[in-house]
Structure formats: structure tokens, C-alpha cells
Scaffold this motif. Structure first.
Motif, PDB file in Angstrom:
ATOM      1  N   ARG A 169       0.835  -1.217   0.000  1.00 41.96           N
ATOM      2  CA  ARG A 169       0.000   0.000   0.000  1.00 41.96           C
ATOM      3  C   ARG A 169       0.866   1.263   0.000  1.00 41.96           C
ATOM      4  NH1 ARG A 169      -5.407  -0.995   0.880  1.00 41.96           N
ATOM      5  NH2 ARG A 169      -5.767  -3.209   1.270  1.00 41.96           N
ATOM      6  N   ILE A 170       2.022   1.174   0.643  1.00 44.44           N
ATOM      7  CA  ILE A 170       2.947   2.328   0.623  1.00 44.44           C
ATOM      8  C   ILE A 170       3.440   2.562  -0.802  1.00 44.44           C
ATOM      9  CG2 ILE A 170       5.214   3.120   1.390  1.00 44.44           C
ATOM     10  CD1 ILE A 170       4.651   1.673   4.067  1.00 44.44           C
ATOM     11  N   ALA A 171       3.765   1.470  -1.482  1.00 40.65           N
ATOM     12  CA  ALA A 171       4.232   1.586  -2.872  1.00 40.65           C
ATOM     13  C   ALA A 171       3.146   2.169  -3.766  1.00 40.65           C
ATOM     14  CB  ALA A 171       4.681   0.212  -3.388  1.00 40.65           C
ATOM     15  N   VAL A 172       1.901   1.720  -3.565  1.00 41.97           N
ATOM     16  CA  VAL A 172       0.789   2.221  -4.377  1.00 41.97           C
ATOM     17  C   VAL A 172       0.622   3.722  -4.148  1.00 41.97           C
ATOM     18  CG1 VAL A 172      -1.726   2.130  -4.682  1.00 41.97           C
ATOM     19  CG2 VAL A 172      -0.404  -0.001  -4.496  1.00 41.97           C
ATOM     20  N   LYS A 173       0.680   4.146  -2.879  1.00 42.09           N
ATOM     21  CA  LYS A 173       0.551   5.574  -2.538  1.00 42.09           C
ATOM     22  C   LYS A 173       1.653   6.391  -3.215  1.00 42.09           C
ATOM     23  CE  LYS A 173       2.283   6.873   1.566  1.00 42.09           C
ATOM     24  NZ  LYS A 173       3.385   7.832   1.400  1.00 42.09           N
ATOM     25  N   ASN A 174       2.884   5.951  -3.070  1.00 38.18           N
ATOM     26  CA  ASN A 174       3.987   6.757  -3.590  1.00 38.18           C
ATOM     27  C   ASN A 174       4.028   6.765  -5.117  1.00 38.18           C
ATOM     28  OD1 ASN A 174       4.540   7.390  -0.989  1.00 38.18           O
ATOM     29  ND2 ASN A 174       6.371   6.115  -0.801  1.00 38.18           N
ATOM     30  N   HIS A 175       3.627   5.652  -5.725  1.00 40.74           N
ATOM     31  CA  HIS A 175       3.537   5.647  -7.196  1.00 40.74           C
ATOM     32  C   HIS A 175       2.450   6.606  -7.675  1.00 40.74           C
ATOM     33  CE1 HIS A 175       6.246   2.984  -9.413  1.00 40.74           C
ATOM     34  NE2 HIS A 175       6.415   2.374  -8.251  1.00 40.74           N
ATOM     35  N   TYR A 176       1.335   6.630  -6.956  1.00 42.48           N
ATOM     36  CA  TYR A 176       0.270   7.567  -7.344  1.00 42.48           C
ATOM     37  C   TYR A 176       0.789   9.000  -7.267  1.00 42.48           C
ATOM     38  CZ  TYR A 176      -3.814  10.545  -7.192  1.00 42.48           C
ATOM     39  OH  TYR A 176      -4.693  11.547  -7.450  1.00 42.48           O
ATOM     40  N   ASN A 177       1.436   9.329  -6.157  1.00 41.10           N
ATOM     41  CA  ASN A 177       1.956  10.691  -5.996  1.00 41.10           C
ATOM     42  C   ASN A 177       2.955  11.027  -7.107  1.00 41.10           C
ATOM     43  OD1 ASN A 177       0.420  10.590  -3.707  1.00 41.10           O
ATOM     44  ND2 ASN A 177       2.130  10.676  -2.260  1.00 41.10           N
ATOM     45  N   GLY A 178       3.815  10.065  -7.412  1.00 41.88           N
ATOM     46  CA  GLY A 178       4.810  10.294  -8.456  1.00 41.88           C
ATOM     47  C   GLY A 178       4.204  10.441  -9.835  1.00 41.88           C
ATOM     48  N   SER A 179       3.039   9.800 -10.034  1.00 39.73           N
ATOM     49  CA  SER A 179       2.394   9.859 -11.362  1.00 39.73           C
ATOM     50  C   SER A 179       1.969  11.284 -11.701  1.00 39.73           C
ATOM     51  CB  SER A 179       1.187   8.917 -11.407  1.00 39.73           C
ATOM     52  OG  SER A 179       0.094   9.465 -10.669  1.00 39.73           O
ATOM     53  N   LEU A 180       1.851  12.127 -10.678  1.00 37.28           N
ATOM     54  CA  LEU A 180       1.428  13.512 -10.904  1.00 37.28           C
ATOM     55  C   LEU A 180       2.622  14.463 -10.993  1.00 37.28           C
ATOM     56  CD1 LEU A 180      -1.437  13.488  -8.227  1.00 37.28           C
ATOM     57  CD2 LEU A 180      -1.688  13.225 -10.709  1.00 37.28           C
ATOM     58  N   SER A 333       5.751  13.979  -3.110  1.00 41.00           N
ATOM     59  CA  SER A 333       6.538  14.043  -4.353  1.00 41.00           C
ATOM     60  C   SER A 333       6.488  12.732  -5.133  1.00 41.00           C
ATOM     61  CB  SER A 333       8.000  14.318  -4.023  1.00 41.00           C
ATOM     62  OG  SER A 333       8.533  13.215  -3.283  1.00 41.00           O
ATOM     63  N   GLY A 334       6.130  11.628  -4.410  1.00 43.51           N
ATOM     64  CA  GLY A 334       6.316  10.298  -4.989  1.00 43.51           C
ATOM     65  C   GLY A 334       7.415   9.533  -4.251  1.00 43.51           C
ATOM     66  N   GLY A 335       8.176  10.292  -3.444  1.00 43.79           N
ATOM     67  CA  GLY A 335       9.210   9.638  -2.629  1.00 43.79           C
ATOM     68  C   GLY A 335      10.355   9.107  -3.458  1.00 43.79           C
ATOM     69  N   LEU A 336      11.299   8.509  -2.770  1.00 43.14           N
ATOM     70  CA  LEU A 336      12.407   7.865  -3.484  1.00 43.14           C
ATOM     71  C   LEU A 336      11.844   6.782  -4.394  1.00 43.14           C
ATOM     72  CD1 LEU A 336      14.950   7.226  -0.586  1.00 43.14           C
ATOM     73  CD2 LEU A 336      14.678   9.287  -1.940  1.00 43.14           C
ATOM     74  N   LYS A 337      10.794   6.145  -3.905  1.00 44.96           N
ATOM     75  CA  LYS A 337      10.129   5.053  -4.609  1.00 44.96           C
ATOM     76  C   LYS A 337       9.857   5.431  -6.055  1.00 44.96           C
ATOM     77  CE  LYS A 337       8.799   2.417  -6.113  1.00 44.96           C
ATOM     78  NZ  LYS A 337       8.837   1.195  -6.776  1.00 44.96           N
ATOM     79  N   SER A 338       9.260   6.611  -6.240  1.00 45.49           N
ATOM     80  CA  SER A 338       8.761   6.966  -7.551  1.00 45.49           C
ATOM     81  C   SER A 338       9.555   8.136  -8.154  1.00 45.49           C
ATOM     82  CB  SER A 338       7.281   7.317  -7.374  1.00 45.49           C
ATOM     83  OG  SER A 338       6.691   7.578  -8.564  1.00 45.49           O
TER      84      SER A 338
END
Lengths: 397, 478
Positions: A169-180, A333-338
Motif C-alpha cells: 500500500r505504501i508503494a501504491v501511494k507513492n507511485h500515485y503521488n509520483g504519477s502527478l 513528491s512520490g518519494g524515493l520510490k517513484s
């Protein structure tokens, strides 16, 4: 006696490159991109910047040696420039030292810049510095970053019932943020199912649990707080900084260490909170850019930063409070993840996100966080992990 | 008392290649059973350590005054294997060390030298360890017949469990099986010629001469322990020597291990000793460029060695290699794409400075507060005292898993790698857990150290060397 630099130092210009696989540029191009955006943001020409900036702190782990990493691309001939290296805390430590120098009254205007060019090697993951592979027990042969950061998971899961799906769920959240985010390395959403079914890198971490390995740079122009208005009205002040460094294998040496969190983050945060006069970070700070190198790290960081009580990270993952439009956005921002993780640049890139969100100047209105954010926190943790940095910036009180 | 065997141990690698898989790959006849295969991170040095650890068990290691290593597959052409093994075993500094090599008789040559040293009064306790990891050319009979194992014996003249009643040796010159300096694979001449004119002629001559010398007949022996290149030759030769194949012949282990070269005869000896009763008389025959023959008599002391890990312990602790291709990869016969990770760095001075922790696997215990440290440390993590440590050997102790991850990125030819923090004798340290399927890893799992090759260290300018270190494996009691 720990002093404070709270409200003594201002950020008046920032820049960050597009992060990602920047095959077409070298580290020196990234330095120029980030610095020139910061110059422009502070309203300075490059000639003015060269005249007015008195000193520099440049952070990089793998992309060069000496202060020349800043001096050479920016043609900063003769200035006092320090090269800072502190593993993943490198950029926040460069920032911290730059702030200290201004707060000490030695300089009026300085530049903190971080850069990393990781992708040219064609290797998976980050390179291992010689120190690490040659450190006593051949760590390099058994270490990978997703592995060492994943060590707490089985114990945390056994004690508090966390599941791989909670991490997902953390990955899904950060990917969503990064998508923007147009500057993010990865700009696409992922589903829970995609994250769960992704190939495993180091269990529990699948590929979507791991941050992007990226090229990038970020920069901050820092000056005396009483000079800030010369540059802009919406400047930000530095509220607190902290760095904590432990023995490389501190968790092996510590008798009965329980792997329920990372002491480096806890200590760096305590220093920054004390400096900023913060007693309840969840209430007092509006947004958090944290070091989600791996999803386990973000989960533990909620607790290590004191945003939720020990053992309550999982419920916070589920109740949505850390989502982009949640009560306290983490990694908008999407984090380091994204967004990606060029090691020497990330911490300054996190401050860049806080700076832009607080100024209401993010590049895509869809990702402007709600409310009227006044204060943001950037957090990094690296090494085995045993190194952490925290920086807190906000509007004048 | 005359010198004899006072302890024994053996080791058989965890991985086994079923011969029918080899046959399937080449669409040939394959033979029965399986062969034991050293893992990608094992070599004769690490196998020798395993058998010796099993042989030493609870023996006071400070009493070992010689150590002889026997192998034809040394990882170094120039540089002593025995010195590496001696350090890994934490043998005393003044232990005399030597490598025996060059022929498959080097294991029994080391045994003879050990017996002689004790009988001459030059040494009291001599440890020998023989190991081989030979590879045959793919699709050859040698590929099918060979396997990897190690065997170790302790020689002394007190509490002798196996007395030596007789000895015979002769040398012989024939080009039958060989490897030149530059050869990776074992070569052989046409098989009927080398069996008839090499192996059988020599063995018959040696056994006849021995029986005549000591005025004995096959009926005077409980068991024949006979080196042979392959199972068929073994069976025909044992019968020709007039030993009853049902009752008087030690199983040559071809279907479970294979011909393990210089360790083969001694591995069979250990298997025989595990079953032997006091009073049993054994005839042990080794062949290569001649023959070594030993007449052995088992004593009451054998009962004290029943806890030793020999051959039988290892036979059921195994995992089949999933395919012939995987076997080719494990033995380094074909190169395989791996995770692209940075080169590992280690230089000789660093490996030397840290050799007590890397090779002997010793941790430091703080004399003031007891905190354990591995890797080594000048200053205690807990009480900050400088240079007040006792060295503690971890290699012969069991430990438990504190936490772990299943890592596909860590560089391994056999991913995923189970990486763990383990606690051994109150010392927490990082290790790879080898021989561990991801699904069996768990917190508090009991593990034991195992000596392995980690990687090729060095520089392209100076050349590379082998970086050895310890991993852990799950303890499997059978």
C-alpha cells in the motif's frame, strides 16, 4: 550543550533536475541544471550568483571527489567548497553544514548542492564503496540494500502483524503521488495486485517496494534570515537539522537489538525536533518527505519519527492519513520510490518538495497538498542502515 | 602403543546429481544412483575443513602438532592448502603443516606419513584431511563416476581406535588417468587397457603380496575397503580377490557419492569404521601409480567415536541438483549470466590483517562488559574500553537466526540468497545461510558455521586470490 539555528537561516532559491535514467547528461550537466534553476528561483543571473555566493557544500557519494564537483561545472573558481559524503544522509548533511556556516556568521550566502550519476555503470542497485566490501567480514558479498533494509520485516511482522500487503500500500501511494509529478523518475500508477505479484528483489521487497535508482541533482541557495527578503517574500526558514551516525554493524553489536525501528532515524529526528522546539511532530509539521528507499523503511520511519506510536504503523497505512490529500501527507513528491534516488541529491530534493508545497508552487496543481502547509520535514537513512539526517523547514512564525 | 587412528570424520556435500539426469542430457546410458557435488562456493580446502571439524569434534585442538592436507584439486598451484585449513581449524601456531598431492594415493600417503611421525616420536597427534573435487569432461564416464567428498583421520598412540597391523606399498608407472598442469578435466586412456594393465594388475599384485607378507587370507578380514575407478571394476576386482561380495566388502558408495579421488578410499574407511565392531580386521587398498595397502584392527575405543559425523550422517542430508545445466554451472563448467553487481574488493593486506575473524571465524568478547564483536573492533561498542578482548572461536558452535531476508539481488549463482543476522555464542553477525530453501528460513532456526569460498579477490594488475569466509547452514539432525 546543543544550540539551535532555528530561524537564523533562510532558503531563497531551490532547484532540482528531472530524476531518472539521464543517459544523455553527465554529473556535471546535472549540477548545472539544478544550480541554474536555483539561481533563477532566487532571481539571480549566473554572474550575480557567482559573485554573491561565498561558499559551497557539495554532496555526492559516487560521482566525484573534492569540492570540484561543484566548482568545476559552475566555474566557482577559488571559493571555499567542501565535499560532503555521509552515505544516504549526504545531501541533508551538506545542507546542515551550509546552514551552520551561515548561522555562525561566517558567510551571508552559500550554495548546498547534491548530485549523483548512478546509471552509467549498468549495475543493479548501488555500487559498494570499497570501505564496505572490504569491511571486515566481506559484507559486500552478502549485502544488498533491499536485503539489509528488509531485515526488520520478519520480526516486526511477527510482533505487530504487518503483512507484505501493508508494504504494498505504501508503494501504491507513492507511485500515485509520483504519477502527478513531471520530474519524477517513474510517473505511473501501480495497483496493489501489481505490487504483490512483482518479482522479488529481496523478500519482502519486490521491485515495486524498491526505490528508483536514478540520476539527478538538487540545490539550495541559503542566506542569513535577515537578508532573505532581498530575494523573495515567500522564503523559508530552517527550523532544525540533525544527523546521527552509528557503527556500521551497530545492530549486530547492540546486545538484544530488536529490529523494531532504526536508532539512527530516531536520534537524528530528536536533534532536529529539539532544535525546532517541536514536541508533537505529527501535529506541528504539515508534510513529510521520508526516505522510502524500501517500503519497510517508510513503515518503520512513521514510528521512528514519532508520527505514530510504536506498533501502529500498519493502521496508519490503512487509514489514509499519509496519502497525498490525507491529514499528513508523506512523500507527496512520490518519494524515493517513484521520484528516484540519486543518493547525493535526494535529501535536497526532499527539501525542494517541502519548499514548493509550502510556497504553493508545485509544478502540477493536482498534487498541491491541502490546507496551508507551513512546515515540512525531510528525512534520510542509509548505510547498514546506521546513518540518518533530518531537516525541517518552514515559514516565519 | 604403536600409532593408529584415534578419531575420524567425513563430509559429503549437500547437493547430489542424479546420474539419470546426466544420461538424459546426453541421451546416453547413465548408471545408477547419484553423485555428490561440491557447491559453487566449495572446493577441496573447504571440504577438508568440514571433514576435519567432524573428526576433531570435542578434541582439544591445542594438542594437534601436525596437519597434513591431501588433495589433487588444490585451488592454488603455489600456496599451501594445509596452512589455510589449519587456520580455519584454529590449530596451534606450531602445528607442522604439509600438502600431499599429485596422485590419488596422496590421502593414504598422508596417513602413512602421519603414522610414521607418531611412531618415530616426532609428533603425538597428527590430523590428516583428504578432499577432492575432480571433474570429468562432459559426457564422459569420468563425469558419471566421480563425486566429491572428504575424510579426516586423527593419528596418535593413545586411545587408539583402529590399530595398524600391517602395511604394504609399491610404485608403478603407467599413463592411465591423469591431468597435466593445464588440464581442467581428468583424462584417461582406453578403458579396457587401463583397467587391465593398470588398475587390476597393480591391485592383485599388492593384495597378494600383502597377504603373503603377513601370512593371511581373505577369510581373515571382516571387510575389504577397495579403491576402484568405477562400480563395475570394483565388483569384478573384489570378486577376483576372493572377498565375499555380500558380507566382506565395504560399499564403495558409487551410487551415493561417487569416486572422490584422493578422499575416496579414506571416505570408504570412515563408512566402514562407523559400522565396525571391536576386533574387526580391515584390509584397505588404494591405487594410483602403484598401491598402498593397510591392515587395520578395530579396538574397543571405537565405541567412543560413535558421535562423530561420518559418511552416514551426510547421506540423507541432501538435495538433488535440479538439472544437468545447473550442475555445469555449479562446477564452473559453463559461465552463466548473474545479477550485475559491483565488483568485490579485497586486497591481500586486508585479508591478512583480518584473517583471525575471516578464516578462523573468531569474535571478540569484551573483558569488561562481555559485548561480542564480529567484525573486529578496537573499542568496545558498549563500554568503550580499548583493546580488552578475548578471542572466541565461533566455528564449532551452533547459533540461531535473529532475523533474515530472502535476497535475489545479493550476488549468488544460486539465488535467492538467505541473508541473516545470526547469534552464535552471544555474538550477532551477518552471514549467508546456505543450503537453505527460502521457505524453511525462520526466526530462531538453529544453524552452524560452514567454511566457504566467498569470491575471487585481488586486482587485475597483481592477480586474483580466493577470499574464504564462513557461512551458516541449517542444522539437520538425522
Amino acid at each position: 550543550m546543543a544550540g539551535t539555528i532555528k530561524d537564523k537561516v533562510a532558503i531563497v532559491g531551490m532547484g532540482a533536475t528531472k530524476f531518472g535514467e539521464r543517459w544523455d547528461v553527465g554529473w556535471e550537466d546535472l549540477v548545472v541544471e539544478a544550480a541554474f534553476e536555483a539561481y533563477e528561483d532566487a532571481g539571480m543571473s549566473s554572474q550575480e550568483a557567482c559573485e554573491r555566493i561565498e561558499a559551497g557544500w557539495v554532496g555526492t557519494v559516487f560521482s566525484g571527489i573534492s569540492g570540484a564537483v561543484m566548482a568545476d561545472p559552475l566555474k566557482f573558481d577559488g571559493k571555499p567548497i567542501s565535499h560532503v559524503e555521509n552515505q544516504c544522509a549526504t545531501p541533508l548533511d551538506a545542507f546542515r553544514n551550509a546552514c551552520f556556516a551561515v548561522a555562525a556568521g561566517v558567510y551571508d550566502i552559500v550554495l548546498a548542492l547534491g548530485v549523483e550519476k548512478l546509471k552509467d555503470t549498468g549495475l543493479s542497485g548501488v555500487p559498494s564503496p570499497e570501505f564496505f566490501t572490504n569491511f571486515g567480514i566481506y559484507n559486500g558479498k552478502i549485502f544488498s540494500a533491499p536485503g539489509s533494509f528488509g531485515l526488520p520485516f520478519v520480526r516486526y511482522a511477527a510482533k505487530y502483524g504487518a503483512k507484505k500487503e501493508d508494504l504494498a500500500r505504501i508503494a501504491v501511494k507513492n507511485h500515485y503521488n509520483g504519477s502527478l509529478n513531471p520530474k519524477a523518475h517513474y510517473q505511473r500508477v501501480v495497483t496493489l495486485e501489481q505490487v504483490m505479484k512483482a518479482p522479488i528483489v529481496a523478500w519482502p521487497h519486490g521491485i515495486f517496494d524498491c526505490c528508483g535508482n536514478s540520476d539527478g541533482a538538487a540545490a539550495a541557495i541559503i542566506c542569513r534570515a535577515d537578508m532573505a527578503k532581498e530575494f523573495r517574500d515567500d522564503y523559508l526558514l530552517v527550523k532544525g537539522v540533525g544527523v546521527s551516525v552509528d557503527a556500521v554493524l551497530m545492530h549486530a553489536y547492540r546486545p538484544h537489538f530488536d529490529y523494531m525501528g532504526w536508532p539512527a532515524t530516531q536520534r537524528a529526528a530528536q536533534q532536529a525536533y529539539a532544535m525546532a522546539g517541536i514536541t508533537n511532530p505529527y501535529k506541528e509539521i504539515d508534510m513529510f518527505e521520508v526516505h522510502d528507499c524500501f517500503t519497510t523503511t517508510e513503515m518503520l520511519t512513521y514510528e521512528d519519527l514519532g508520527l505514530v506510536p510504536k506498533g501502529h504503523a500498519v493502521e496508519a497505512i490503512h487509514d489514509g492519513r499519509f496519502e497525498l490529500h490525507g491529514e499528513r501527507p508523506v512523500n507527496p513528491s512520490g518519494g524515493l520510490k517513484s521520484f528516484g534516488h540519486p543518493i547525493g541529491a535526494s535529501g535536497l530534493r526532499m527539501l525542494y518538495e517541502c519548499y514548493k508545497q509550502i510556497q504553493h508552487k508545485v509544478d502540477n496543481p493536482a498534487r498541491q497538498i491541502g490546507g496551508n502547509p507551513r512546515m515540512g520535514l525531510a528525512h534520510q537513512i542509509g548505510g547498514a542502515p546506521n546513518v540518518s539526517g533530518v531537516g525541517i523547514i518552514g515559514l516565519p512564525e | 602403543m604403536a600409532a593408529g587412528i584415534t578419531s575420524y570424520g567425513a563430509y559429503v556435500p549437500y547437493y547430489r546429481m542424479e546420474r539419470k539426469e546426466i544420461a538424459k542430457a546426453w541421451q546416453t546410458g547413465g548408471g545408477a544412483g547419484e553423485k555428490a557435488v561440491a557447491d559453487y562456493d566449495q572446493d577441496s580446502i573447504t571440504l577438508a575443513v568440514e571433514a576435519a571439524v567432524n573428526c576433531l569434534a570435542d578434541t582439544d585442538r591445542s594438542k594437534i602438532d601436525r596437519f597434513y592436507m591431501a588433495t589433487t584439486t588444490s585451488s592454488y598451484r603455489e600456496k599451501q592448502d594445509a596452512a589455510i585449513v589449519a587456520l580455519a581449524l584454529d590449530l596451534p601456531r606450531q602445528t607442522g603443516t604439509a600438502d600431499f598431492t599429485g596422485s590419488l594415493r596422496c590421502g593414504t600417503a598422508a596417513l602413512r606419513a602421519a603414522l610414521d611421525a607418531v611412531d618415530a616420536g616426532a609428533a603425538k597427534n597428527v590430523l590428516i584431511s583428504a578432499a577432492d573435487c575432480r571433474v570429468g569432461v562432459p559426457k564422459s564416464d569420468i563425469e558419471l563416476n566421480t563425486g566429491d567428498s572428504s575424510a579426516s583421520l586423527l593419528i596418535g598412540n593413545e586411545n587408539v581406535a583402529v590399530a595398524v597391523e600391517g602395511y604394504y606399498s609399491h610404485h608403478d608407472e603407467i599413463v592411465d588417468w591423469w591431468r597435466k598442469e593445464s588440464d581442467t578435466f581428468v583424462h584417461n586412456w582406453e578403458s579396457r587397457y587401463i583397467i587391465e594393465s593398470g588398475y587390476t594388475r597393480n591391485v592383485v599384485e599388492a593384495v597378494s603380496a600383502t597377504l603373503k607378507k603377513y601370512n593371511l587370507t581373505p577369510q581373515d578380514f571382516s571387510k575389504l575397503i577397495l579403491y576402484a575407478p568405477d562400480l563395475r571394476t570394483f565388483n569384478t576386482t573384489a570378486a577376483a580377490l576372493k572377498f565375499d561380495p555380500k558380507t566382506q566388502v565395504q560399499d564403495p558408495l558409487f551410487t551415493v557419492i561417487g569416486n572422490s579421488g584422493s578422499a575416496f578410499t579414506l571416505t570408504m574407511l570412515v563408512a566402514a569404521l562407523e559400522q565396525a565392531k571391536p576386533g574387526d580386521r580391515l584390509l584397505m587398498v588404494n591405487y594410483s601409480s602403484g598401491c598402498d595397502v593397510f591392515i587395520l584392527r578395530v579396538t574397543e575405543e571405537i565405541e567412543k567415536l560413535r558421535n562423530r559425523r561420518g559418511v552416514s550422517y551426510h547421506l540423507d542430508i541432501k538435495k538433488p541438483i535440479s538439472s544437468y545445466e545447473k550442475y555445469l554451472q555449479i562446477r564452473g563448467i559453463v559461465p552463466v549470466e548473474m545479477a550485475r553487481r559491483p565488483d568485490d574488493v579485497c586486497y591481500s593486506p586486508a585479508a591478512w590483517r583480518d584473517s583471525e575473524q575471516l578464516i578462523a571465524f573468531k569474535a571478540q568478547r569484551c573483558r569488561k562488559c562481555g559485548t561480542m564483536h564480529l567484525p573486529r573492533s578496537r573499542v568496545c561498542y558498549t563500554c568503550k574500553t580499548k583493546d580488552e578482548f578475548d578471542m572466541v572461536r565461533l566455528s564449532d558452535k551452533k547459533g540461531t537466526v535473529v532475523t533474515y531476508v530472502i535476497d535475489n539481488l545479493a550476488p549468488s549463482p544460486n539465488p535467492p540468497m538467505v541473508v541473516a543476522v545470526v547469534e552464535i555464542d552471544e555474538c550477532r553477525t551477518y552471514v549467508e545461510i546456505t543450503e537453505c530453501a527460502p521457505e524453511i528460513a525462520k526466526i530462531d532456526m538453529v544453524v552452524e558455521p560452514t567454511f566457504r569460498r566467498l569470491f575471487e579477490a585481488g586486482t587485475s594488475a597483481a592477480g586474483t586470490f580466493i577470499a574464504y569466509y564462513w557461512k551458516c547452514r541449517p542444522v539437520r539432525e538425522v
